[in-house]
Design an enzyme around this catalytic site. Structure first.
Site, PDB file in Angstrom:
ATOM      1  N   LYS A 165     100.867 -42.568  -7.574  1.00  0.00           N
ATOM      2  CA  LYS A 165     100.378 -41.946  -8.724  1.00  0.00           C
ATOM      3  C   LYS A 165     100.035 -40.373  -8.545  1.00  0.00           C
ATOM      4  CE  LYS A 165      96.137 -41.771 -10.003  1.00  0.00           C
ATOM      5  NZ  LYS A 165      94.606 -42.402 -10.203  1.00  0.00           N
ATOM      6  N   THR A 204      88.903 -43.411 -17.910  1.00  0.00           N
ATOM      7  CA  THR A 204      89.730 -43.460 -19.260  1.00  0.00           C
ATOM      8  C   THR A 204      90.434 -44.735 -19.241  1.00  0.00           C
ATOM      9  OG1 THR A 204      91.627 -42.312 -18.200  1.00  0.00           O
ATOM     10  CG2 THR A 204      89.784 -40.825 -19.216  1.00  0.00           C
ATOM     11  N   ASP A 244      64.546 -30.544 -28.559  1.00  0.00           N
ATOM     12  CA  ASP A 244      65.771 -29.485 -28.284  1.00  0.00           C
ATOM     13  C   ASP A 244      66.589 -30.112 -27.214  1.00  0.00           C
ATOM     14  OD1 ASP A 244      64.140 -29.492 -26.011  1.00  0.00           O
ATOM     15  OD2 ASP A 244      63.659 -27.398 -26.119  1.00  0.00           O
ATOM     16  N   GLU A 257      65.905 -31.401 -24.009  1.00  0.00           N
ATOM     17  CA  GLU A 257      65.431 -31.433 -22.945  1.00  0.00           C
ATOM     18  C   GLU A 257      64.797 -32.709 -22.514  1.00  0.00           C
ATOM     19  OE1 GLU A 257      62.425 -28.334 -22.540  1.00  0.00           O
ATOM     20  OE2 GLU A 257      63.851 -26.843 -22.556  1.00  0.00           O
ATOM     21  N   ARG A 262      84.676 -36.558  -7.833  1.00  0.00           N
ATOM     22  CA  ARG A 262      86.190 -36.372  -7.664  1.00  0.00           C
ATOM     23  C   ARG A 262      86.372 -34.848  -7.728  1.00  0.00           C
ATOM     24  NH1 ARG A 262      87.742 -40.057 -12.926  1.00  0.00           N
ATOM     25  NH2 ARG A 262      85.485 -39.552 -13.355  1.00  0.00           N
ATOM     26  N   ASP A 308      90.331 -50.863  -7.590  1.00  0.00           N
ATOM     27  CA  ASP A 308      89.971 -49.048  -7.571  1.00  0.00           C
ATOM     28  C   ASP A 308      88.660 -49.042  -7.304  1.00  0.00           C
ATOM     29  OD1 ASP A 308      90.932 -46.619  -7.658  1.00  0.00           O
ATOM     30  OD2 ASP A 308      91.960 -46.540  -9.708  1.00  0.00           O
ATOM     31  N   GLY A 363      93.490 -44.800 -17.932  1.00  0.00           N
ATOM     32  CA  GLY A 363      94.580 -44.349 -17.833  1.00  0.00           C
ATOM     33  C   GLY A 363      95.327 -44.889 -16.502  1.00  0.00           C
ATOM     34  N   ARG A 381      98.722 -36.808 -10.574  1.00  0.00           N
ATOM     35  CA  ARG A 381      97.910 -36.437 -11.825  1.00  0.00           C
ATOM     36  C   ARG A 381      98.341 -35.125 -12.125  1.00  0.00           C
ATOM     37  NH1 ARG A 381      93.144 -38.473 -14.801  1.00  0.00           N
ATOM     38  NH2 ARG A 381      92.885 -39.921 -13.224  1.00  0.00           N
TER      39      ARG A 381
HETATM   40  C1  R5P Z   1      91.432 -41.681  -8.633  1.00  0.00           C
HETATM   41  O1  R5P Z   1      91.857 -41.123  -7.761  1.00  0.00           O
HETATM   42  C2  R5P Z   1      90.517 -42.692  -8.808  1.00  0.00           C
HETATM   43  O2  R5P Z   1      90.442 -43.809  -7.850  1.00  0.00           O
HETATM   44  C3  R5P Z   1      90.807 -43.568  -9.958  1.00  0.00           C
HETATM   45  O3  R5P Z   1      91.907 -44.176  -9.986  1.00  0.00           O
HETATM   46  C4  R5P Z   1      90.574 -42.931 -11.264  1.00  0.00           C
HETATM   47  O4  R5P Z   1      89.522 -41.885 -11.255  1.00  0.00           O
HETATM   48  C5  R5P Z   1      90.515 -43.617 -12.552  1.00  0.00           C
HETATM   49  O5  R5P Z   1      90.412 -42.676 -13.829  1.00  0.00           O
HETATM   50  P1  R5P Z   1      91.107 -43.117 -15.092  1.00  0.00           P
HETATM   51  O6  R5P Z   1      90.656 -44.599 -15.491  1.00  0.00           O
HETATM   52  O7  R5P Z   1      90.525 -42.075 -16.000  1.00  0.00           O
HETATM   53  O8  R5P Z   1      92.573 -43.113 -14.951  1.00  0.00           O
END
Ligand code: R5P
Length: 298
Positions: A192, A224, A37, A39, A95, A219, A226, A194
């Site tokens: 950047k 993802t 199920d 778990e 996050r 980073d 992005g 979002r």
């Molecule tokens: C954002 O503030 C983080 O430091 C990363 O830049 C972000 O979480 C990366 O996420 P993704 O690869 O989805 O753009």
């Protein structure tokens, strides 16, 4: 007299093995399976002959599965009378450290409560996403940084002299500066934004002094892809030579790696906070060194 054993959480077998080897401590394996199920079940393979257990369980995707495995193990160990020191290199939900929209649940706060109530006496993590996420913890939270280790790895293994170090957003600028300082290079910070409703990323177009230069995007995590894709596109437009992307937590969800490579990145490098094809930087010595100091002074 305190004594220690390392518990190899189901998500972090090889890292736990590395930490146990660095500290010359016994390693206790864990078996985990899933009931029909859905778990989760965890079972320790053997008994720790120790007063304290170092539970190594990074909580990368599938996040909820790995989180729950960690909670079950911490609870079991603490009910058995051990002091439990959680080592969670990738701490999830960090996050979501505040209510971005009035109607948002603050997941980072709940995760901190769950880890504490599962019986963990302390948590050691690596490059937590934000200070605000860390502030939700009532138990000691040790936030290590992998930036120096990643910089050392890059210098020793990639032989790229003084690349331009890029932070893809303002939030990561201190991290990129530390990386740049460690390798004696310059930093450039993108801006950047979002969209909180759609998740869409916009990176402000700036003139980047990247023409003919090798660059490294630094980073805390690549999810993802992005963010790195947007930064790499702007860097390629600015005439950058080779583009590297380095991060502590290579989540690389779905086809993130493919998208990043298609955007002109030559190589993605991550740590083994999350096992993946790019996890070249070993965190075991950094974590072991911290545990050696913090546990001997406790
Ligand atoms: C954002 O503030 C983080 O430091 C990363 O830049 C972000 O979480 C990366 O996420 P993704 O690869 O989805 O753009």
């Amino acid at each position: 007299m305190k004594s220690y054993a390392v518990i190899s959480g189901p998500s972090s077998g090889s890292l736990a093995q590395g930490i146990a080897a660095e500290l010359r401590l016994p390693l206790i394996e864990v078996r985990s399976d899933v009931f029909p199920d859905g778990e989760t079940r965890v079972r320790l393979v053997g008994k720790a002959e120790a007063s304290d257990c170092i539970l190594v369980q990074s909580m990368y995707p599938p996040v909820d599965r790995h989180l729950f495995q960690g909670l079950l193990l911490a609870r079991k160990l603490s009910l058995d009378g051990y002091a439990v020191h959680g080592v969670i290199p990738y701490l999830p939900y960090a996050r979501q450290d505040r209510a971005f929209l009035e109607t948002d649940a603050v997941s980072a706060e709940l995760v901190a409560c769950l880890l504490e109530s599962s019986g963990m006496a302390s948590v050691t993590t690596v490059d937590i996403h934000s200070g605000l996420a860390a502030s939700h913890f009532a138990i000691p939270l040790h936030n290590l940084t992998a930036v120096r280790v990643m910089a050392d790895f890059f210098v020793k293994n990639r032989g790229v002299n003084k690349p331009l170090v890029i932070s893809p957003d303002f939030g990561g600028s201190a991290r990129a500066r530390e990386f740049a300082e460690a390798i004696g290079a310059e930093t450039f910070v993108f801006e950047k934004h979002r969209d909180r409703h759609t998740g869409e990323i916009v990176v402000e177009e700036k003139v980047v002094p990247a023409s003919g230069r090798n660059v490294v995007i630094v980073d805390d995590m690549i999810s993802t892809g992005g963010t790195v894709v947007k930064a790499a596109e702007l860097l390629a437009k600015s005439g950058a030579r080779r583009i590297f992307a380095i991060c502590t937590h290579p989540l690389l969800v779905g086809n993130a790696l493919e998208k990043i490579m298609n955007a002109g990145v030559s190589e993605v490098i991550g740590t083994n906070s999350i096992p993946s094809s790019v996890s070249a930087v070993d965190l075991a010595p950094l974590i072991a060194e911290h545990l050696r100091k913090s546990l001997s002074s406790a």
